[in-house]
Design a protein around this motif. Sequence first.
Motif, PDB file in Angstrom:
ATOM      1  N   GLY A  50     -35.325  -9.449  -3.469  1.00  0.00           N
ATOM      2  CA  GLY A  50     -35.934 -10.559  -4.207  1.00  0.00           C
ATOM      3  C   GLY A  50     -37.335 -10.872  -3.698  1.00  0.00           C
ATOM      4  N   GLY A  51     -37.507 -10.789  -2.391  1.00  0.00           N
ATOM      5  CA  GLY A  51     -38.832 -11.016  -1.807  1.00  0.00           C
ATOM      6  C   GLY A  51     -39.839  -9.966  -2.248  1.00  0.00           C
ATOM      7  N   ALA A  52     -39.383  -8.734  -2.411  1.00  0.00           N
ATOM      8  CA  ALA A  52     -40.276  -7.673  -2.890  1.00  0.00           C
ATOM      9  C   ALA A  52     -40.738  -7.967  -4.316  1.00  0.00           C
ATOM     10  CB  ALA A  52     -39.568  -6.324  -2.831  1.00  0.00           C
ATOM     11  N   ALA A  53     -39.835  -8.473  -5.148  1.00  0.00           N
ATOM     12  CA  ALA A  53     -40.218  -8.828  -6.516  1.00  0.00           C
ATOM     13  C   ALA A  53     -41.193 -10.003  -6.515  1.00  0.00           C
ATOM     14  CB  ALA A  53     -38.980  -9.155  -7.347  1.00  0.00           C
ATOM     15  N   LEU A  54     -40.965 -10.979  -5.643  1.00  0.00           N
ATOM     16  CA  LEU A  54     -41.898 -12.106  -5.555  1.00  0.00           C
ATOM     17  C   LEU A  54     -43.259 -11.651  -5.013  1.00  0.00           C
ATOM     18  CD1 LEU A  54     -39.604 -14.992  -4.274  1.00  0.00           C
ATOM     19  CD2 LEU A  54     -40.470 -14.614  -6.592  1.00  0.00           C
ATOM     20  N   LEU A  55     -43.250 -10.733  -4.069  1.00  0.00           N
ATOM     21  CA  LEU A  55     -44.502 -10.163  -3.564  1.00  0.00           C
ATOM     22  C   LEU A  55     -45.252  -9.447  -4.684  1.00  0.00           C
ATOM     23  CD1 LEU A  55     -46.455  -9.395  -1.255  1.00  0.00           C
ATOM     24  CD2 LEU A  55     -44.982  -7.406  -0.835  1.00  0.00           C
ATOM     25  N   ALA A  56     -44.520  -8.705  -5.499  1.00  0.00           N
ATOM     26  CA  ALA A  56     -45.139  -8.025  -6.639  1.00  0.00           C
ATOM     27  C   ALA A  56     -45.747  -9.044  -7.599  1.00  0.00           C
ATOM     28  CB  ALA A  56     -44.108  -7.164  -7.368  1.00  0.00           C
ATOM     29  N   VAL A  58     -46.931 -12.082  -6.863  1.00  0.00           N
ATOM     30  CA  VAL A  58     -48.142 -12.657  -6.257  1.00  0.00           C
ATOM     31  C   VAL A  58     -49.290 -11.650  -6.292  1.00  0.00           C
ATOM     32  CG1 VAL A  58     -49.122 -13.477  -4.080  1.00  0.00           C
ATOM     33  CG2 VAL A  58     -46.892 -14.298  -4.811  1.00  0.00           C
ATOM     34  N   LEU A  59     -48.994 -10.405  -5.960  1.00  0.00           N
ATOM     35  CA  LEU A  59     -50.047  -9.388  -5.987  1.00  0.00           C
ATOM     36  C   LEU A  59     -50.581  -9.195  -7.398  1.00  0.00           C
ATOM     37  CD1 LEU A  59     -48.521  -6.732  -3.569  1.00  0.00           C
ATOM     38  CD2 LEU A  59     -50.501  -8.200  -3.136  1.00  0.00           C
ATOM     39  N   ARG A  60     -49.682  -9.175  -8.371  1.00  0.00           N
ATOM     40  CA  ARG A  60     -50.107  -9.000  -9.764  1.00  0.00           C
ATOM     41  C   ARG A  60     -50.928 -10.190 -10.234  1.00  0.00           C
ATOM     42  NH1 ARG A  60     -52.363  -7.388 -13.634  1.00  0.00           N
ATOM     43  NH2 ARG A  60     -51.414  -6.876 -15.616  1.00  0.00           N
ATOM     44  N   LEU A  61     -50.624 -11.373  -9.742  1.00  0.00           N
ATOM     45  CA  LEU A  61     -51.350 -12.584 -10.145  1.00  0.00           C
ATOM     46  C   LEU A  61     -52.788 -12.564  -9.633  1.00  0.00           C
ATOM     47  CD1 LEU A  61     -51.323 -15.424 -11.418  1.00  0.00           C
ATOM     48  CD2 LEU A  61     -50.519 -16.280  -9.211  1.00  0.00           C
ATOM     49  N   PHE A  62     -52.999 -12.136  -8.395  1.00  0.00           N
ATOM     50  CA  PHE A  62     -54.312 -12.269  -7.776  1.00  0.00           C
ATOM     51  C   PHE A  62     -55.186 -11.011  -7.813  1.00  0.00           C
ATOM     52  CE2 PHE A  62     -51.992 -15.762  -5.674  1.00  0.00           C
ATOM     53  CZ  PHE A  62     -52.801 -16.787  -6.107  1.00  0.00           C
ATOM     54  N   LEU A  63     -54.596  -9.857  -8.041  1.00  0.00           N
ATOM     55  CA  LEU A  63     -55.395  -8.631  -8.062  1.00  0.00           C
ATOM     56  C   LEU A  63     -55.909  -8.348  -9.471  1.00  0.00           C
ATOM     57  CD1 LEU A  63     -53.285  -6.269  -5.798  1.00  0.00           C
ATOM     58  CD2 LEU A  63     -55.430  -7.402  -5.239  1.00  0.00           C
ATOM     59  N   PRO A  64     -57.121  -7.808  -9.572  1.00  0.00           N
ATOM     60  CA  PRO A  64     -57.611  -7.417 -10.897  1.00  0.00           C
ATOM     61  C   PRO A  64     -56.802  -6.230 -11.443  1.00  0.00           C
ATOM     62  CG  PRO A  64     -59.189  -6.820  -9.197  1.00  0.00           C
ATOM     63  CD  PRO A  64     -58.102  -7.590  -8.524  1.00  0.00           C
ATOM     64  N   GLN A  65     -56.894  -6.033 -12.729  1.00  0.00           N
ATOM     65  CA  GLN A  65     -56.122  -4.998 -13.420  1.00  0.00           C
ATOM     66  C   GLN A  65     -56.277  -3.624 -12.767  1.00  0.00           C
ATOM     67  OE1 GLN A  65     -54.229  -5.422 -16.275  1.00  0.00           O
ATOM     68  NE2 GLN A  65     -53.708  -3.268 -16.484  1.00  0.00           N
ATOM     69  N   VAL A  66     -57.497  -3.249 -12.429  1.00  0.00           N
ATOM     70  CA  VAL A  66     -57.728  -1.908 -11.876  1.00  0.00           C
ATOM     71  C   VAL A  66     -57.174  -1.756 -10.462  1.00  0.00           C
ATOM     72  CG1 VAL A  66     -59.739  -1.432 -13.303  1.00  0.00           C
ATOM     73  CG2 VAL A  66     -60.043  -2.530 -11.090  1.00  0.00           C
TER      74      VAL A  66
END
Length: 103
Positions: A50-56, A58-66
């Motif tokens: 579950g933590g890995a999914a939450l990490l994903a 957060v990363l998807r929220l703050f990182l640009p598409q590329v």
Amino acid sequence: MTDAPVTPQSTRRLGALRNQVPMLLVVLVLVVAIVFVMQERWRRGSLFIGGAALLASVLRLFLPQVRAGLLAVRSRPFDVVAYAVLGGTIIALAATISSLGVV
């Protein structure tokens, strides 16, 4: 000692690898979860999944598409919500299910 020449192809490969670092972080957390599950620590392993999914999320929220690499599946809002709901649900289930004497 000779230095290898920097070619456009090697630069592209390095850039492509750098874009997959967020996914590699998530996979690293999943590997830790698998180790816990293999040691019959299923609850702790489930919490890490579950933590890995939450990490994903957060990363998807703050990182640009590329830079999101393989974490970018659909649109950013869809990915963030999907990863967060999945991670939150897994953590909630892992925390609420009785262990029935199992550690």
